[in-house]
Design an enzyme around this catalytic site. Structure first.
Site, short mmCIF file in Angstrom:
data_model
loop_
_atom_site.label_atom_id
_atom_site.label_comp_id
_atom_site.label_asym_id
_atom_site.label_seq_id
_atom_site.Cartn_x
_atom_site.Cartn_y
_atom_site.Cartn_z
N LYS A 10 0.76 -1.27 -0.24
CA LYS A 10 -0.01 -0.06 0.05
C LYS A 10 1.00 1.20 0.05
O LYS A 10 2.04 1.18 0.45
CB LYS A 10 -1.03 0.07 1.13
CG LYS A 10 -1.85 -1.37 1.22
CD LYS A 10 -3.06 -1.00 2.29
CE LYS A 10 -4.10 -2.21 2.15
NZ LYS A 10 -5.04 -2.02 3.17
N TYR A 50 -12.23 -2.07 -3.89
CA TYR A 50 -12.67 -2.31 -2.63
C TYR A 50 -14.25 -2.01 -2.48
O TYR A 50 -14.94 -1.87 -1.62
CB TYR A 50 -12.11 -1.31 -1.59
CG TYR A 50 -10.61 -1.76 -1.20
CD1 TYR A 50 -10.65 -2.72 -0.29
CD2 TYR A 50 -9.53 -0.90 -1.64
CE1 TYR A 50 -8.99 -3.06 0.11
CE2 TYR A 50 -8.26 -1.21 -1.31
CZ TYR A 50 -8.02 -2.27 -0.27
OH TYR A 50 -6.94 -2.56 -0.07
N ARG A 103 2.31 -7.00 8.74
CA ARG A 103 1.79 -5.86 9.38
C ARG A 103 2.58 -5.45 10.59
O ARG A 103 2.31 -4.22 10.89
CB ARG A 103 0.42 -6.31 9.45
CG ARG A 103 -0.27 -6.33 7.92
CD ARG A 103 -1.93 -6.70 7.90
NE ARG A 103 -2.54 -6.20 6.60
CZ ARG A 103 -3.54 -7.02 6.45
NH1 ARG A 103 -3.99 -8.00 6.87
NH2 ARG A 103 -4.14 -6.91 5.40
N ASN A 113 -2.11 -0.18 6.74
CA ASN A 113 -1.70 -1.52 7.25
C ASN A 113 -0.81 -2.19 6.25
O ASN A 113 -0.65 -3.69 6.23
CB ASN A 113 -2.68 -2.41 7.56
CG ASN A 113 -3.76 -2.73 6.31
OD1 ASN A 113 -3.62 -2.21 5.42
ND2 ASN A 113 -4.71 -3.70 6.55
N HIS A 116 -2.23 -5.50 1.28
CA HIS A 116 -3.45 -6.07 1.27
C HIS A 116 -3.19 -7.71 0.70
O HIS A 116 -2.19 -7.93 0.29
CB HIS A 116 -4.40 -5.62 0.24
CG HIS A 116 -5.47 -6.45 -0.28
ND1 HIS A 116 -6.67 -6.36 0.42
CD2 HIS A 116 -5.63 -7.13 -1.40
CE1 HIS A 116 -7.30 -7.37 -0.17
NE2 HIS A 116 -6.84 -7.90 -1.19
N GLU A 127 -8.94 -10.56 -7.87
CA GLU A 127 -8.21 -9.58 -7.68
C GLU A 127 -6.66 -9.32 -8.83
O GLU A 127 -6.12 -8.31 -9.20
CB GLU A 127 -7.51 -9.40 -6.15
CG GLU A 127 -8.52 -8.90 -5.29
CD GLU A 127 -8.45 -9.16 -3.80
OE1 GLU A 127 -9.33 -9.00 -3.01
OE2 GLU A 127 -7.40 -9.84 -3.41
P1 CMP Z 1 -7.24 -4.93 3.36
O1 CMP Z 1 -6.61 -6.17 3.58
O2 CMP Z 1 -6.48 -4.05 2.04
O3 CMP Z 1 -8.75 -4.95 3.06
C1 CMP Z 1 -9.71 -3.86 3.31
C2 CMP Z 1 -9.16 -2.83 4.11
O4 CMP Z 1 -10.05 -2.12 4.62
C3 CMP Z 1 -8.14 -3.55 5.19
O5 CMP Z 1 -6.99 -3.90 4.66
C4 CMP Z 1 -8.08 -2.08 6.10
O6 CMP Z 1 -7.04 -1.31 5.46
C5 CMP Z 1 -9.19 -1.35 6.08
N1 CMP Z 1 -10.28 -1.77 7.08
C6 CMP Z 1 -10.72 -2.79 7.48
N2 CMP Z 1 -11.31 -2.74 8.43
C7 CMP Z 1 -11.34 -1.39 8.90
C8 CMP Z 1 -11.68 -0.68 9.87
N3 CMP Z 1 -12.47 -1.31 10.98
N4 CMP Z 1 -11.35 0.67 10.10
C9 CMP Z 1 -10.54 1.26 9.09
N5 CMP Z 1 -9.94 0.44 7.91
C10 CMP Z 1 -10.65 -0.74 7.91
#
Ligand code: CMP
Length: 140
Positions: A10, A50, A103, A113, A116, A127
Site C-alpha cells: 500500500k 474495494y 503488518r 496496514n 493487502h 484481484e
Molecule cells: P485490506 O486487507 O486491504 O482489506 C480491506 C481494508 O479495509 C483493510 O485492509 C484495512 O486497511 C481497511 N479496514 C478494514 N477494517 C477497517 C476498520 N474497521 N477501520 C478502518 N479500516 C479498515
C-alpha cells in the site's frame, strides 16, 4: 497443491521505502513472485477494488488513501498460498498482528496496514485479473 494469491503493497509502505524488505519477507516465506507491477490507482480504481466494502464507514478513507500514491501489485505462488500469506501478513489491525508478521513490522494503523492479501482463492483470481492480463503472468 500450487496455489496463487494476490498482494498489494500500500502507498504508505511504498513511501516509507518498505517495498524491498516486504518482498524479502515474502521470499523468505517461500512464495514465488510470478507477476509484479507498480501502479497509481485512480479514485475510481480504488473504489472498484474495494467495492465489497462500499457500505462500510471506513470506505471513503480507504479509497482516498489507496489512491494517494503508487502501490505495488504482486501475484504470488506457493502450496496453500492464500492461507499461508494471510498468516505471513498477520491481522488486518497491526496492533493485533502477531510479532514478526509483515503488518506488525511495517504498518502504521488499520488503514495504513502495509499490505493487502486476498482472503480466498476466488477473490485472489478476481484481484489478480483486476491488475494483470494473462500475458503478464509467468510460469517460473
Ligand atoms: P485490506 O486487507 O486491504 O482489506 C480491506 C481494508 O479495509 C483493510 O485492509 C484495512 O486497511 C481497511 N479496514 C478494514 N477494517 C477497517 C476498520 N474497521 N477501520 C478502518 N479500516 C479498515
Amino acid at each position: 497443491m500450487k496455489e496463487r494469491t494476490f498482494t498489494m503493497i500500500k502507498p504508505f509502505a511504498v513511501q516509507k521505502g518498505f517495498i524491498a524488505p516486504i518482498l524479502d519477507d515474502i521470499h523468505n516465506g517461500g512464495f514465488k513472485i510470478i507477476a509484479i507491477k507498480m501502479k497509481q490507482l485512480t479514485q475510481e480504481h480504488a473504489q472498484l477494488f474495494y467495492d465489497i466494502h462500499k457500505d462500510k464507514a471506513f470506505y471513503n478513507t480507504l479509497v482516498d488513501f489507496m489512491s494517494s500514491g503508487p502501490v505495488v501489485a504482486v501475484v504470488l505462488e506457493k502450496d496453500n498460498a492464500v492461507e499461508d500469506y494471510r498468516k505471513l501478513i498477520g491481522n488486518t489491525d497491526p496492533q493485533k498482528a502477531e510479532k514478526g508478521t509483515i503488518r506488525s513490522k511495517y504498518a502504521k494503523d488499520i488503514t495504513h496496514n502495509a499490505v493487502h492479501g486476498s482472503d480466498s482463492i476466488e477473490n485472489a483470481k478476481t484481484e489478480i485479473c483486476f491488475f494483470f492480463s494473462e500475458t503478464e503472468i509467468y510460469s517460473i
